[in-house]
Design an enzyme around this catalytic site. Structure first.
Site, short mmCIF file in Angstrom:
data_model
loop_
_atom_site.label_atom_id
_atom_site.label_comp_id
_atom_site.label_asym_id
_atom_site.label_seq_id
_atom_site.Cartn_x
_atom_site.Cartn_y
_atom_site.Cartn_z
N GLU A 505 0.83 -1.22 0.00
CA GLU A 505 0.00 0.00 0.00
C GLU A 505 0.86 1.27 0.00
O GLU A 505 0.57 2.24 0.69
CB GLU A 505 -0.99 0.00 1.17
CG GLU A 505 -2.07 -1.05 1.04
CD GLU A 505 -3.20 -0.90 2.04
OE1 GLU A 505 -3.19 0.08 2.81
OE2 GLU A 505 -4.08 -1.76 2.07
N GLY A 506 1.91 1.24 -0.78
CA GLY A 506 2.82 2.38 -0.87
C GLY A 506 4.03 2.15 0.01
O GLY A 506 3.95 2.29 1.22
#
Length: 830
Positions: A505-506
């Site tokens: 998620e990043g």
């Protein structure tokens, strides 16, 4: 006398200018003040006429350009307007869509230099509804009781069938789906509480529940799906009849998700026996959670329409589709093994797979909007999923490590009372307190309808990094107990899985270096986005208003930074009770300094700031720390300003302020223009670096909370799954800690008697027998000490296994076996 008067006038002018700047006075007020000053020189001194003439002309010019806006726009503003058009950095389509997506909230207030703390404290506290609480106390507790993470990760590499069945039937896959579609329709806070509790028991189960309720088909359908798509899929997802996954990452595009090479061509093809307009897809994805067991695949790809069958554009952009995994050409089912995790994750691919246009999420009208759709949904999902799992690691580590540090003794003293252990215990407790405060405030934002893209990045980065710190400290305190894997190790699996949370998620490096300040500086700043929009729209009037507002804002923050730096913010009027007032004053000081550093960095470094990733990262740290500190103060107030929690608040704020100082000092030390850096340092730190890390005595009080049963410890770990079962590895810690605390009084009697020469026997058992005979202790005391001894041994034991770990047949010449090797799992003390 003339010289003294002149010096006094200069000093007075500086004070007046500082006051006007501090209070952000308008051009009319500045003009009046300047005119008054020149008038005083005219009538009270012998200033030469030529000098006075120049001064009056200067005042007139300032007033004309400051007050007469059409004159200013036609001259000075137009000049800067042209400069801006040339120097503004190019913003890619994906960057622009990310900037346009989501919303701003309290993060924008922190950019103002003078946050409204009353507004913060007035936000509603995150709370559960009756239905949500009943679900957590019912099905969630029941699910946690069904989970054995050692069995899941080392025997099955999957959840047991009965757990899968329970998750589906009880609605865990439909937490966010509205009740009108058969889902639970719970709040963001309830969603977070559910994931947090499950995570304290099983990361595998938590991921399985978390992913369908985070960035994925359900969230996308709720916000962007057609009525037909919603009516078909949402009830099936809510009932667990469909298992969803969402595929974004390509081997060639990880952090740069906007560069995915996966593509689709608009064309005509056959579907269900008739020719329709659709898309022919080719893709290659990896790292897709739930992919191996998914029945529907959400897919991100770039869409092209060379024949212009659906519009005038050939390059349409990122688009999202929803495809049954049983569809011809979809290759899915193989697994990755993410470190020690047993949650389902794997690759999928397809070549020239034709799908009808009706499978595009949102239908034809949403083609090309995929990136914006993803970023907006990610703003919510990224705020909940990994922050909740990180929070679970914090709560479990706090509860378990505090108990272990009270139970485990060395040199006849609980290890939690050694100063060397108090230090990491304090970090565990303080970080857990701040993390939960941040989670709660962010859930409030989500439940108020916000989609805070910058705050979600703050939560993802800082909560996973603090989780890493907490688990490192917990492992250090547990020593050998933490590194020997087996059913009795409650930390090892979480410790091994740290890089998963850091990466997905990043990736954290990207999030800190590029996203937090990169998006925050534009989205949250009161003027920057307005300036960019005005230039893009070729709107001189809007640019004039934004640009001069920005100039006044920067000058004001320069004055405020200097004054608040000198006074420490002690003269600032802030909302809230006495316990937190001083902290809010200091945060006001740092908000002004942050606004100044941000503006000067953008002015001086310009468009290349996004390539100055280290400076951008430190500025992002400052914004993040201000948000975390805000959340911490709000939590303390929301929970009734409990006296027992004051050490947690104090440790958290001292830690935050010290790190703020370090981050600002880092920006100044590495600022490319050294003259500007020196000027900013005088404004931001007029008295030098004066702040300290948390004092040892504060840390000792925090450590005492962790190793002492009581309300403060319970509040700190509320929401964790703590079974009241001596046979459970976590439940046993609770019983053992309670027993140890009670036994300490009895052991104190024994030590006194030994010191007085009444007990001279060599062994513990002999001394207890004599103590009982002499009436020093009672039979109930002896029995409790024996009970405590057993629990202590059970808590500190570690697992051992057969020599071949049970994986193969033994050779004819049987190798050396450890004692008790006939047992598959034995226990020894360490």
């Amino acid at each position: 006398m003339h010289t003294l008067f002149l010096l006094g006038a200069i000093f007075a002018a500086i004070l007046v200018a500082g006051a006007l700047a501090y209070h952000r006075a308008n051009a009319f007020a500045w003009s009046l003040a300047m005119a008054a000053g020149v008038a005083a020189l005219t009538f009270a001194t012998g200033t030469p006429l030529a000098v006075l003439t120049v001064l009056w002309v200067a005042v007139g010019i300032f007033a004309a350009f400051g007050i007469v806006k059409p004159l200013r726009r036609a001259s000075v503003s137009r000049l800067f307007f042209g400069i801006y058009k040339k120097v503004l950095p190019q913003v890619s389509q994906t960057e622009q869509e990310a900037l346009d997506a989501g919303s701003i909230w309290w993060d924008a207030d922190l950019f103002t230099g003078k946050p409204d703390w009353g507004k913060l404290l007035a936000y509603p506290e995150a709370r559960l509804s009756a239905d949500e609480r009943a679900f957590i106390e019912g099905p969630v507790e029941e699910l946690c009781g069904m989970l054995d993470e050692w069995d899941i990760t080392h025997q099955r590499m999957d959840l047991p069938p009965e757990v899968w069945k329970f998750i589906r039937e009880k609605g865990f896959l439909g937490i966010i789906i509205p009740k009108s579609f058969g889902g639970l329709g719970f709040s963001a806070f309830a969603h977070s509480e559910i994931v947090t509790k499950i995570s304290t028991r099983s990361g595998t189960a938590a991921v399985t529940v978390m992913v369908p309720n985070s960035l994925g088909p359900a969230e996308l359908l709720i916000h962007y799906g057609t009525d037909e798509q919603k009516n078909h899929y949402l009830p099936r997802l809510a009932k667990g009849l469909e298992i969803p996954c969402f595929a974004l990452t390509n081997p060639e595009a990880g952090s740069d998700a906007g560069a995915i090479p996966d593509f689709g061509i608009v064309c005509k093809g056959m579907h269900e026996g008739r020719e329709v307009v659709g898309v022919r897809l080719t893709w290659d994805k990896r790292y897709i959670t739930l992919g191996p067991v998914a029945t529907i695949l959400g897919l991100a790809f770039k869409l092209f329409d060379p024949e212009k069958l659906i519009g005038d554009k050939e390059d349409i952009g990122i688009t999202l589709a929803l495809i049954p995994t049983s569809h011809k050409g979809v290759n899915i089912g193989r697994r990755h093994i993410p470190l020690s995790g047993a949650f389902m994750n794997g690759p999928n691919h397809g070549t020239d797979v034709f799908i009808p246009m009706s499978w595009i999420i949102g239908g034809e009208k949403q083609v090309g909007n995929g990136w914006r759709m993803l970023v907006e949904c990610l703003a919510a999902g990224r705020s909940i999923s990994l922050p909740s799992m990180s929070m679970a690691a914090g709560k479990l580590s706090t509860r378990a490590t505090g108990a272990y540090a009270r139970i485990r003794s060395q040199f006849k003293t609980p290890i939690g009372k050694f100063e060397g252990v108090e230090e990491p215990l304090a970090r565990i407790g303080g970080n857990t307190y701040m993390m939960d405060a941040t989670r709660r405030l962010t859930m409030t934002a989500l439940d108020l309808g916000e989609k805070p893209s910058v705050i979600s990045a703050i939560c993802k980065y800082h909560m996973t990094e603090r989780m890493r710190s907490i688990l490192n400290d917990a492992m250090d305190i547990h020593g050998g107990k933490g590194i020997m894997m087996g059913p009795n190790n409650y930390l090892g699996g979480a410790y091994q899985s740290i890089p998963i949370a850091i990466t997905v998620e990043g990736a954290n490096i990207l999030t800190r270096s590029l996203i937090i300040f990169g998006q925050g500086a534009i989205r949250c700043h009161p003027f920057v986005l307005k300036e960019i929009a005005a230039v893009g729209a070729d709107d001189l009037v809007a640019f004039d208003r934004a640009f001069w507002g920005h100039m006044a804002f920067t000058i004001s923050n320069a004055a405020r930074s200097s004054y608040l730096g000198i006074t420490g913010g002690e003269t600032v009027t802030v909302a809230g009770p006495l316990e937190t007032r001083r902290y809010l004053q200091m945060m006001t000081r740092f908000s002004s300094a942050f606004a100044l550093l941000s503006d000067i960095s953008m002015f001086v470094i310009g468009g290349s700031l996004k390539r100055r990733e280290k400076i951008s990262a430190r500025l992002g740290d400052i914004l993040s720390l201000l948000y975390i500190a805000s959340a911490t103060v709000k939590r303390f107030n929301d929970e009734g300003r409990q006296k027992e929690d004051r050490p947690l608040l104090d440790w958290a704020m001292f830690d935050t302020f010290f790190k703020l100082q370090v981050a600002m000092d880092g920006v100044l030390d590495n600022f490319p223009n050294r003259w500007v850096a020196a000027w900013m340092r005088m404004l931001v730190f007029p008295k030098g670096l004066t702040l300290n890390a948390p004092f040892d005595k504060v840390g000792a009080k925090v450590a005492a909370i962790l190793i002492t049963p009581g309300p403060a410890r319970d509040r700190l770990t509320a929401g964790a799954y703590i079974p009241r079962d001596e046979n459970d590895v976590i439940g046993r810690l609770e019983f053992a800690m309670e027993a140890v605390v009670k036994a300490e009084t009895i052991e104190a009697k024994m030590r006194k008697a030994t010191k007085d020469g009444l007990l001279t026997q060599r062994t513990v058992e002999e001394r207890r027998t004599v103590a009982l005979a002499q009436g020093i202790i009672t039979q109930a005391d002896v029995e409790h000490l024996e009970y405590t001894d057993r629990l202590r041994r059970d808590v500190v034991k570690v697992d051992d296994f057969e020599n071949d770990l049970g994986r193969g047949a033994k050779s004819q010449e049987e190798p050396w076996q450890p004692t008790d090797s006939k047992k598959k799992v034995a226990a020894t003390s360490m």
